[in-house]
Scaffold this active site. Structure first.
Site, mmCIF file in Angstrom:
data_model
loop_
_atom_site.group_PDB
_atom_site.id
_atom_site.type_symbol
_atom_site.label_atom_id
_atom_site.label_comp_id
_atom_site.label_asym_id
_atom_site.label_seq_id
_atom_site.Cartn_x
_atom_site.Cartn_y
_atom_site.Cartn_z
ATOM 1 N N ASN A 378 117.646 -12.038 -108.187
ATOM 2 C CA ASN A 378 118.241 -10.957 -108.954
ATOM 3 C C ASN A 378 119.628 -11.334 -109.462
ATOM 4 O O ASN A 378 119.821 -11.565 -110.641
ATOM 5 C CB ASN A 378 118.312 -9.673 -108.122
ATOM 6 C CG ASN A 378 118.321 -8.421 -108.990
ATOM 7 O OD1 ASN A 378 118.992 -8.365 -110.004
ATOM 8 N ND2 ASN A 378 117.571 -7.412 -108.587
ATOM 9 N N ASP A 379 120.597 -11.410 -108.557
ATOM 10 C CA ASP A 379 121.973 -11.671 -108.978
ATOM 11 C C ASP A 379 122.116 -13.025 -109.671
ATOM 12 O O ASP A 379 122.931 -13.175 -110.586
ATOM 13 C CB ASP A 379 122.919 -11.617 -107.768
ATOM 14 C CG ASP A 379 122.925 -10.237 -107.129
ATOM 15 O OD1 ASP A 379 122.788 -9.246 -107.862
ATOM 16 O OD2 ASP A 379 123.061 -10.157 -105.889
ATOM 17 N N VAL A 380 121.317 -14.019 -109.259
ATOM 18 C CA VAL A 380 121.468 -15.373 -109.794
ATOM 19 C C VAL A 380 120.894 -15.513 -111.199
ATOM 20 O O VAL A 380 121.000 -16.577 -111.808
ATOM 21 C CB VAL A 380 120.839 -16.421 -108.851
ATOM 22 C CG1 VAL A 380 121.512 -16.398 -107.490
ATOM 23 C CG2 VAL A 380 119.341 -16.210 -108.714
ATOM 24 N N ALA A 419 124.194 -7.892 -104.327
ATOM 25 C CA ALA A 419 125.545 -7.541 -104.763
ATOM 26 C C ALA A 419 125.640 -6.087 -105.203
ATOM 27 O O ALA A 419 126.732 -5.574 -105.446
ATOM 28 C CB ALA A 419 125.990 -8.452 -105.907
#
Length: 452
Positions: A378-380, A419
């Site tokens: 997700n965040d990456v 995050a």
């Protein structure tokens, strides 16, 4: 002389273990060498102290075996970071307690002895309480977001100044009460130090606390006049510091920003709920997209680990390759909950290491990729880290999968990543969402591709 020679053998084993662990090819051997070195160290310590403390050492070894082996075997891969945090905290606490015991056992102390003692107690206490907080965050027993206490920054500064003052006072006037008070202040400092760290930054805090524990162990080695503890602690402290630096670089931020950035964060006022549409697809839709592609990149994340879908994704990739599709895996350095998390999972599924590509290998040619498949990450892959200066993860290097020709995003729900930041990639017109458990979805995809 024999004891020091055996400690030298153990030290060499620890160095070789670190060298082996730096390469996926030799990591297993490095682990065995490190375990053998620890065995040599424990046996040597027992034989050296058997005259006075043999029974206590045996009790300690028995407790370690009874607790450690079942714990290590029962912990799932997704919970390894939590276990590392706990083990790290226990190491810091052990160093602090040993230094406290030695302080009361030695009637006449030198300045260097007192310096090593106060540093061990302070650093070990900070590492213990901080590691407990990181465990609670990763285990989601408390919020993973930054926790900002009223006047939290001032409290942290006060605890830091108090700890330095107590260190100086204890060195000038050796006193057991002052040393215990230093331990209590260190515990408070560790909590205040980690509470403002949240989201994807928590693993970095674990790495830094691991370095702290190494320093505490090295200092306790001086307290005990034990060369092996000095060497082992220094190795842990140095490797933990290097890893922390590398992880901070992978996040595209400074260590100071990661640790203290929450204090400077400003509250974001919601402007009202906005209904946004996403494009979801069926297994058959995605199978056609993948089966007739020329170039596919798979970006795995924590969701892959939770679903234990590494074997399923490897089988799907093998089927695509039999159809002539070129497939590679994009591995982000902080994907999952610890460095190398995805590497270990995919190695378990016998994925060739040559297929694992880093950011610099994937991003330059991402526009020629027909389909980017995001599995549990997700965040990456969040474009906000690249395009939105106000985003909490702004500056973190990401896979630019939004620049691929099409994107398949496999998720359980619309819930944001670790995050806690909404991902604009979900609303991109060329993104197709495939909802469901990653392992189940990949298994169905494999069957659908075989029928093409």
């Amino acid at each position: 002389m024999t004891v020091q020679l055996m400690y030298l053998v153990a030290s060499v084993c620890f160095v070789l273990a670190l060298k082996g662990l730096s390469s996926p090819k030799y990591a297993r051997y490095g682990n065995f060498i490190g375990a053998f070195g620890m065995l040599v160290a424990v046996v040597t310590a027992y034989l050296h102290g058997v005259v006075h403390n043999g029974l206590w050492i045996l009790i300690a070894i028995a407790l370690g075996v009874v607790v450690g082996i079942p714990a290590a075997r029962s912990v799932k891969m997704t919970a390894i970071p939590q276990m590392v945090a706990l083990f790290n905290g226990v190491g810091g606490a052990a160093a602090a307690l040993v230094a406290l015991a030695e302080f009361f056992a030695v009637p006449d102390t030198t300045v260097m002895f007192r310096l090593a003692t106060v540093l061990t107690v302070l650093i070990g206490s900070v590492s213990f309480s901080g590691s407990v907080v990181t465990f609670l965050k990763l285990q989601e027993l408390m919020t993973t977001r930054p926790v900002l206490l009223p006047a939290g920054q001032q409290l942290a500064i006060a605890a830091g100044v108090s700890s330095v003052a107590l260190c100086a006072l204890t060195m000038a006037v050796p006193n057991g009460f002052l040393l215990w008070l230093l331990a209590v202040v260190g515990l408070a400092l560790g909590v205040l130090f980690v509470l403002p760290v949240g989201g994807a930054d928590v693993p970095i805090a674990i790495s830094l606390l691991n370095a702290f524990t190494g320093l505490a162990v090295a200092a306790s080695g001086y307290v005990l006049a034990n060369t092996l503890l000095i060497v082992a602690g220094t190795l842990v402290g140095a490797s933990g510091t290097i890893l922390t630096r590398l992880m901070a670089q992978a996040m595209g931020r400074s260590l100071a920003n990661i640790l203290f950035g929450a204090f400077k964060a400003t509250a974001v006022v919601a402007q009202g709920e906005e209904q946004r549409t996403v494009k979801s697809g069926t297994v058959e839709d995605v199978a056609i997209l993948l089966g007739y592609a020329n170039n596919v990149v798979v970006v795995p994340g924590y969701g892959l680990a939770v679903a234990q879908a590494q074997h399923a994704v490897r089988e799907l990739v093998s089927q695509l390759e039999r159809r002539g599709v070129a497939v590679s895996y994009g591995i982000h350095p902080v994907a999952g909950r610890m460095p190398g998390h995805m590497n270990v999972l995919l190695a378990e599924a016998d994925v060739p290491y040559e297929q694992l590509k880093e950011l610099d290998d994937v991003n330059p040619g991402i526009t020629s990729v027909d389909v980017a498949v995001v599995v549990g990450a997700n965040d990456v892959v969040n474009p906000g880290a690249r395009d939105e200066p106000a985003s909490p993860i702004y500056g973190m290097p990401i896979f630019d999968v939004d620049r691929a020709k099409s994107v398949v995003f496999m998720k359980r729900s619309m819930r944001p990543g670790f995050a806690g930041v909404d991902n604009e990639l979900l609303y991109n017109p060329k993104t197709t969402l495939l909802f469901g458990d990653a392992k189940d979805s990949l298994t169905k995809l494999l069957a659908a591709v075989k029928q093409l």
